[in-house]
Scaffold this active site. Sequence first.
Site, PDB file in Angstrom:
ATOM      1  N   LYS A  23      41.747  38.743  45.669  1.00 52.94           N
ATOM      2  CA  LYS A  23      41.992  38.877  47.112  1.00 52.94           C
ATOM      3  C   LYS A  23      40.783  39.444  47.850  1.00 52.94           C
ATOM      4  CE  LYS A  23      45.831  41.275  46.620  1.00 52.94           C
ATOM      5  NZ  LYS A  23      47.057  42.003  46.961  1.00 52.94           N
ATOM      6  N   CYS A  24      39.640  39.489  47.183  1.00 51.20           N
ATOM      7  CA  CYS A  24      38.410  40.026  47.759  1.00 51.20           C
ATOM      8  C   CYS A  24      37.709  38.945  48.584  1.00 51.20           C
ATOM      9  CB  CYS A  24      37.500  40.499  46.624  1.00 51.20           C
ATOM     10  SG  CYS A  24      35.892  41.129  47.147  1.00 51.20           S
ATOM     11  N   GLY A  25      37.000  39.358  49.609  1.00 58.97           N
ATOM     12  CA  GLY A  25      36.212  38.426  50.401  1.00 58.97           C
ATOM     13  C   GLY A  25      35.116  37.744  49.604  1.00 58.97           C
TER      14      GLY A  25
END
Length: 158
Positions: free
Chosen positions: A34-36
Amino acid sequence: MSIYDYKVTLENGDSYSLDKYKGHPMIIVNTATKCGFAPQFEQLEAIYKKYQDQGLIILGFPSDQFHQELADGQAAAAACRTQWGVTFPMHQMIKVNGSDADPLFKYLKGEAFGMLGGAIKWNFTKFLVDGEGNVVERVAPKTNPDKMIPAIEKVLAQ
């Protein structure tokens, strides 16, 4: 100790020694779906596909230490496969910082300091290890994995 003295656990619960990869260069990376920076999974997979026949191994270690990961390593690995097409080995959820950090990441941080000294700054910190088990480069989370290609090719040529 060397990197080959550490045991790790795949997302399915199977443990193994990194000794299994003696003679193979490795990229070891802490990940978060869910990290950019999650689009880096595509770049890491492309690098893996391009160089795996020359012996390169990429090992992904999900971590929720920065609150950007799913509930467990199995869920994270499944998301990596379906969303990003990852085929390189994914492992159980770990911590990368603090007193309860995974021993492998304690070792890696001790071998290659970063901007915050020994601490991992964020998801997608990448460590390049040569075929003899030496940590040769620590790459910042925001750095595109493609920027590692010259160093990867250098360790593959050794």
